[in-house]
Enzyme design. Structure first.
Site, PDB file in Angstrom:
ATOM      1  N   LYS A  21      -6.112  -3.607   6.977  1.00 27.67           N
ATOM      2  CA  LYS A  21      -6.791  -2.345   6.655  1.00 27.67           C
ATOM      3  C   LYS A  21      -7.143  -1.515   7.883  1.00 27.67           C
ATOM      4  O   LYS A  21      -7.092  -0.284   7.835  1.00 27.67           O
ATOM      5  CB  LYS A  21      -8.028  -2.638   5.807  1.00 27.67           C
ATOM      6  CG  LYS A  21      -7.653  -3.176   4.422  1.00 27.67           C
ATOM      7  CD  LYS A  21      -8.812  -3.840   3.718  1.00 27.67           C
ATOM      8  CE  LYS A  21      -9.759  -2.809   3.168  1.00 27.67           C
ATOM      9  NZ  LYS A  21     -10.759  -3.456   2.284  1.00 27.67           N
ATOM     10  N   LYS A  75     -16.172  -4.338   7.836  1.00 25.59           N
ATOM     11  CA  LYS A  75     -15.152  -4.669   6.835  1.00 25.59           C
ATOM     12  C   LYS A  75     -14.087  -5.591   7.406  1.00 25.59           C
ATOM     13  O   LYS A  75     -13.565  -5.350   8.495  1.00 25.59           O
ATOM     14  CB  LYS A  75     -14.478  -3.375   6.306  1.00 25.59           C
ATOM     15  CG  LYS A  75     -15.453  -2.453   5.571  1.00 25.59           C
ATOM     16  CD  LYS A  75     -14.820  -1.130   5.166  1.00 25.59           C
ATOM     17  CE  LYS A  75     -13.917  -1.256   3.951  1.00 25.59           C
ATOM     18  NZ  LYS A  75     -13.560   0.103   3.420  1.00 25.59           N
ATOM     19  N   GLY A 105     -10.161  -7.215  -3.068  1.00 24.79           N
ATOM     20  CA  GLY A 105     -10.865  -7.634  -4.270  1.00 24.79           C
ATOM     21  C   GLY A 105     -12.370  -7.416  -4.168  1.00 24.79           C
ATOM     22  O   GLY A 105     -13.147  -8.109  -4.810  1.00 24.79           O
ATOM     23  N   GLY A 106     -12.780  -6.424  -3.350  1.00 22.82           N
ATOM     24  CA  GLY A 106     -14.202  -6.105  -3.224  1.00 22.82           C
ATOM     25  C   GLY A 106     -14.969  -7.055  -2.319  1.00 22.82           C
ATOM     26  O   GLY A 106     -16.182  -6.929  -2.163  1.00 22.82           O
ATOM     27  N   ILE A 134     -20.594   5.466   3.373  1.00 19.39           N
ATOM     28  CA  ILE A 134     -20.784   6.747   2.702  1.00 19.39           C
ATOM     29  C   ILE A 134     -21.724   6.507   1.520  1.00 19.39           C
ATOM     30  O   ILE A 134     -21.460   5.655   0.677  1.00 19.39           O
ATOM     31  CB  ILE A 134     -19.438   7.321   2.193  1.00 19.39           C
ATOM     32  CG1 ILE A 134     -18.391   7.356   3.321  1.00 19.39           C
ATOM     33  CG2 ILE A 134     -19.643   8.700   1.573  1.00 19.39           C
ATOM     34  CD1 ILE A 134     -18.672   8.318   4.434  1.00 19.39           C
ATOM     35  N   HIS A 179     -15.230   6.734  -5.901  1.00 20.33           N
ATOM     36  CA  HIS A 179     -13.956   6.117  -5.541  1.00 20.33           C
ATOM     37  C   HIS A 179     -12.882   6.836  -6.354  1.00 20.33           C
ATOM     38  O   HIS A 179     -12.850   6.730  -7.577  1.00 20.33           O
ATOM     39  CB  HIS A 179     -13.982   4.618  -5.871  1.00 20.33           C
ATOM     40  CG  HIS A 179     -12.631   3.942  -5.746  1.00 20.33           C
ATOM     41  ND1 HIS A 179     -12.386   2.902  -4.867  1.00 20.33           N
ATOM     42  CD2 HIS A 179     -11.458   4.164  -6.383  1.00 20.33           C
ATOM     43  CE1 HIS A 179     -11.110   2.531  -4.981  1.00 20.33           C
ATOM     44  NE2 HIS A 179     -10.532   3.281  -5.898  1.00 20.33           N
ATOM     45  N   GLU A 214      -7.889   2.992   1.803  1.00 21.05           N
ATOM     46  CA  GLU A 214      -6.856   1.970   1.979  1.00 21.05           C
ATOM     47  C   GLU A 214      -5.696   2.264   1.029  1.00 21.05           C
ATOM     48  O   GLU A 214      -5.801   3.108   0.149  1.00 21.05           O
ATOM     49  CB  GLU A 214      -7.402   0.558   1.711  1.00 21.05           C
ATOM     50  CG  GLU A 214      -7.828   0.323   0.264  1.00 21.05           C
ATOM     51  CD  GLU A 214      -7.873  -1.167  -0.112  1.00 21.05           C
ATOM     52  OE1 GLU A 214      -7.314  -2.012   0.603  1.00 21.05           O
ATOM     53  OE2 GLU A 214      -8.449  -1.461  -1.175  1.00 21.05           O
ATOM     54  N   ASN A 249      -3.155   0.207  -1.670  1.00 18.76           N
ATOM     55  CA  ASN A 249      -2.821  -1.035  -2.362  1.00 18.76           C
ATOM     56  C   ASN A 249      -1.325  -1.010  -2.640  1.00 18.76           C
ATOM     57  O   ASN A 249      -0.830  -0.166  -3.378  1.00 18.76           O
ATOM     58  CB  ASN A 249      -3.614  -1.178  -3.658  1.00 18.76           C
ATOM     59  CG  ASN A 249      -5.098  -1.427  -3.404  1.00 18.76           C
ATOM     60  OD1 ASN A 249      -5.941  -0.953  -4.133  1.00 18.76           O
ATOM     61  ND2 ASN A 249      -5.417  -2.162  -2.361  1.00 18.76           N
ATOM     62  N   ARG A 306       0.939  -2.408  -4.455  1.00 20.12           N
ATOM     63  CA  ARG A 306       1.320  -3.189  -5.648  1.00 20.12           C
ATOM     64  C   ARG A 306       1.006  -2.379  -6.889  1.00 20.12           C
ATOM     65  O   ARG A 306       0.388  -1.331  -6.806  1.00 20.12           O
ATOM     66  CB  ARG A 306       0.492  -4.471  -5.680  1.00 20.12           C
ATOM     67  CG  ARG A 306      -0.997  -4.149  -5.623  1.00 20.12           C
ATOM     68  CD  ARG A 306      -1.859  -5.380  -5.755  1.00 20.12           C
ATOM     69  NE  ARG A 306      -3.179  -5.189  -5.158  1.00 20.12           N
ATOM     70  CZ  ARG A 306      -4.240  -4.727  -5.783  1.00 20.12           C
ATOM     71  NH1 ARG A 306      -4.175  -4.394  -7.046  1.00 20.12           N
ATOM     72  NH2 ARG A 306      -5.398  -4.576  -5.167  1.00 20.12           N
TER      73      ARG A 306
END
Ligand code: ADP
Ligand code: ADP
Ligand code: MG
Length: 458
Positions: free
Chosen positions: A116, A158, A164-165, A203, A208, A288, A290, A292
């Site tokens: 990331k 991070k 997955g959070g 933030i 989201h 980010e 993803n 997939r």
């Protein structure tokens, strides 16, 4: 065109991929663990191969076992679904090396974006606005303190390999940094096998918003609009919808353009999602990518009429995108609820066990993706998702009403679920107005759970 695809996954997504393959006239092979002998994906399979024991490492993450199964059954491609090996660059490489087609982005793209901090740097260089923070991975506490001092607290540490959070830690003041960074590194190493950590401004009260993209091997790339995934618990999505009712067409257009820019910067291939954070000020930042198919992809399918798995397979076969950007038309409003076997009143503890009775809603403009049935056993080995409920409405109000009606029809006896919580959420004023942020559910949890238990006791 691909003729036979091994589906390297389980549960609803394995079945969802199989359904599209069948419609396309493509043969499929399922894999299953010894804990999944009675699972629906195993039962529905025309051909199924047992690849190991219950633990994911022994089965759904068992790369040699899966590749061997694909080769011995004469498959020419592998679809990884989401989770498990879907974002493993190594698995994509091994699949290629075995002479099979990996249905997903190129291995180097997965590697580049799966890290990331690296993705953040890449997108910043490509001209996207990224969340203020460290330029790359943090190399020392001093660096963390100086970046945080510059951008202001609170900040987030991070894990660069997180997902997955998980793998995020909030730091409110300098005194928390040293200890926080140490723990963040330790947890990242333990959880993701990579201790790399970067820092971003936290933030406050954001939305989201994410954009679905599709890119083919002929250099074409399109975006299919946004999904608002702000109803979250512990940074995991609970309800997703499209379109987002709060943003202007101008902002929507900007988000779409930024997502395409991100896709181009990564030389993207296949289906992907570019995630953004929208601050209350109206500014948005890249978060980010993803690489997939995502859990919430049906929301976009319902609005566009495009089967995204079909597009993934067509793109992997070298075909051109089914439509141009100008042909993309988003119709009405879609909402998805993630129904989990978990106990909201017990800290959302997973609730494995036997489902004694299972009834799914249906009717006009309703879609259910599930791998459960009456009498099935939910084992503790895998995630707790038991069904995705997706509704389409001519308007947002129409969709909300339909979703409430569906949740009323849903029967899951034998295990605890979050159905009551999802239901009461759809009666909340802020949710009805679409005016909620990523903190909404947690900020109101006590009240929501009280309402939910009142509803259930009746
Ligand atoms: P989406 O982004 O499509 O909403 P989630 O973030 O909920 O999907 O993740 C989809 C699945 O992948 C879940 O089962 C989640 O636990 C898993 N997952 C995603 N990223 C990772 C990761 N880096 N490590 C472990 N599991 C992950
Ligand atoms: P994952 O890989 O686990 O999906 P993300 O980076 O996509 O991680 O973040 C997951 C969620 O965490 C987001 O949807 C958002 O709610 C929250 N989040 C992540 N970064 C920030 C940030 N800088 N500020 C505020 N919230 C954030
Ligand atoms: Mg994310």
């Amino acid at each position: 065109m691909l003729k036979k695809i091994l589906i390297a996954n389980r549960g609803e997504i394995a079945i969802r991929v199989m359904r599209t393959c069948r419609e396309m006239g493509i043969e499929t092979v399922m894999v299953f663990s010894t804990a999944d002998r009675e699972a629906l994906h195993t039962q529905l399979a025309a051909e199924a191969v047992c690849i190991g024991g219950p633990r994911p490492e022994a089965s759904y993450l068992n790369m040699p076992g899966i590749l061997q199964a694909a080769l011995s059954t004469g498959c020419d491609a592998i679809h990884p679904g989401y989770g498990f090996l879907a974002e493993s660059a190594e698995f994509a490489e091994l699949t290629d090396a075995a002479g099979l087609t990996f249905i997903g982005p190129r291995a180097e793209t997965i590697r580049q974006l799966g890290d990331k901090a690296n993705a953040r740097q890449l997108m910043s260089e490509a001209g996207l606005q990224t969340i203020p923070g460290s330029p790359g991975l943090l190399s020392s506490v001093e660096e963390a303190l100086s970046v945080a001092d510059e951008i202001g607290y609170p900040v987030l540490l991070k894990a660069t390999a997180g997902g997955g959070g998980r793998g995020m830690r909030r730091i409110d003041k300098p005194e928390e940094m040293e200890e926080g960074l140490q723990s963040a590194r330790r947890e990242a190493k333990l959880g993701f096998g990579d201790e790399g950590v970067y820092l971003e401004k936290l933030i406050l009260n954001p939305k989201h918003l994410e954009i679905q993209i599709l890119a083919d091997s002929h250099g074409e790339i399109i975006q299919l609009g946004e999904r608002d995934c702000s109803l979250q618990r512990k940074r995991q999505k609970m309800i997703e919808e499209s379109p987002c009712s709060l943003i202007s067409d101008d902002l929507r257009h900007q988000l779409g353009e930024a997502a395409i820019q991100a896709g181009r910067a990564a030389n993207y291939l296949g289906a992907g999602t570019v995630e953004f954070i929208l601050a209350p000020t109206g500014e948005f930042y890249f978060m980010e990518v993803n690489t997939r198919i995502q859990v919430e992809h049906p929301v976009t399918e319902v609005l566009t009429g495009l089967d995204l798995v079909r597009e993934q397979i067509r793109i992997a076969s070298g075909a051109k995108l089914a439509m141009t950007q100008a042909e993309v038309k988003l119709r009405g409003h879609a909402i998805e609820c993630r129904i989990n076997a978990e106990s909201p009143t017990n800290g959302f503890r997973p609730s494995p066990g036997r489902i004694e009775q299972f009834n799914l809603p249906g009717g006009f403009s309703v879609r259910v993706d599930s791998a459960m049935y009456s009498g099935c056993e939910i084992t503790p080995h895998y995630d707790s998702l038991i069904a995705k409920l997706i509704v389409h409405g001519s308007s947002r109000r129409d969709a909300i009403r339909r979703m409430r009606r569906c949740l009323e029809e849903m029967i899951v006896d034998g295990v605890d679920t979050n159905v009551g919580l999802l239901y009461v959420l759809l009666f909340e004023n802020d949710v009805i107005r679409g005016d909620y942020d990523t903190d909404y559910v947690e900020d109101n949890m006590e009240q929501l759970l009280k309402y939910a238990s009142l509803m259930e006791s009746e």
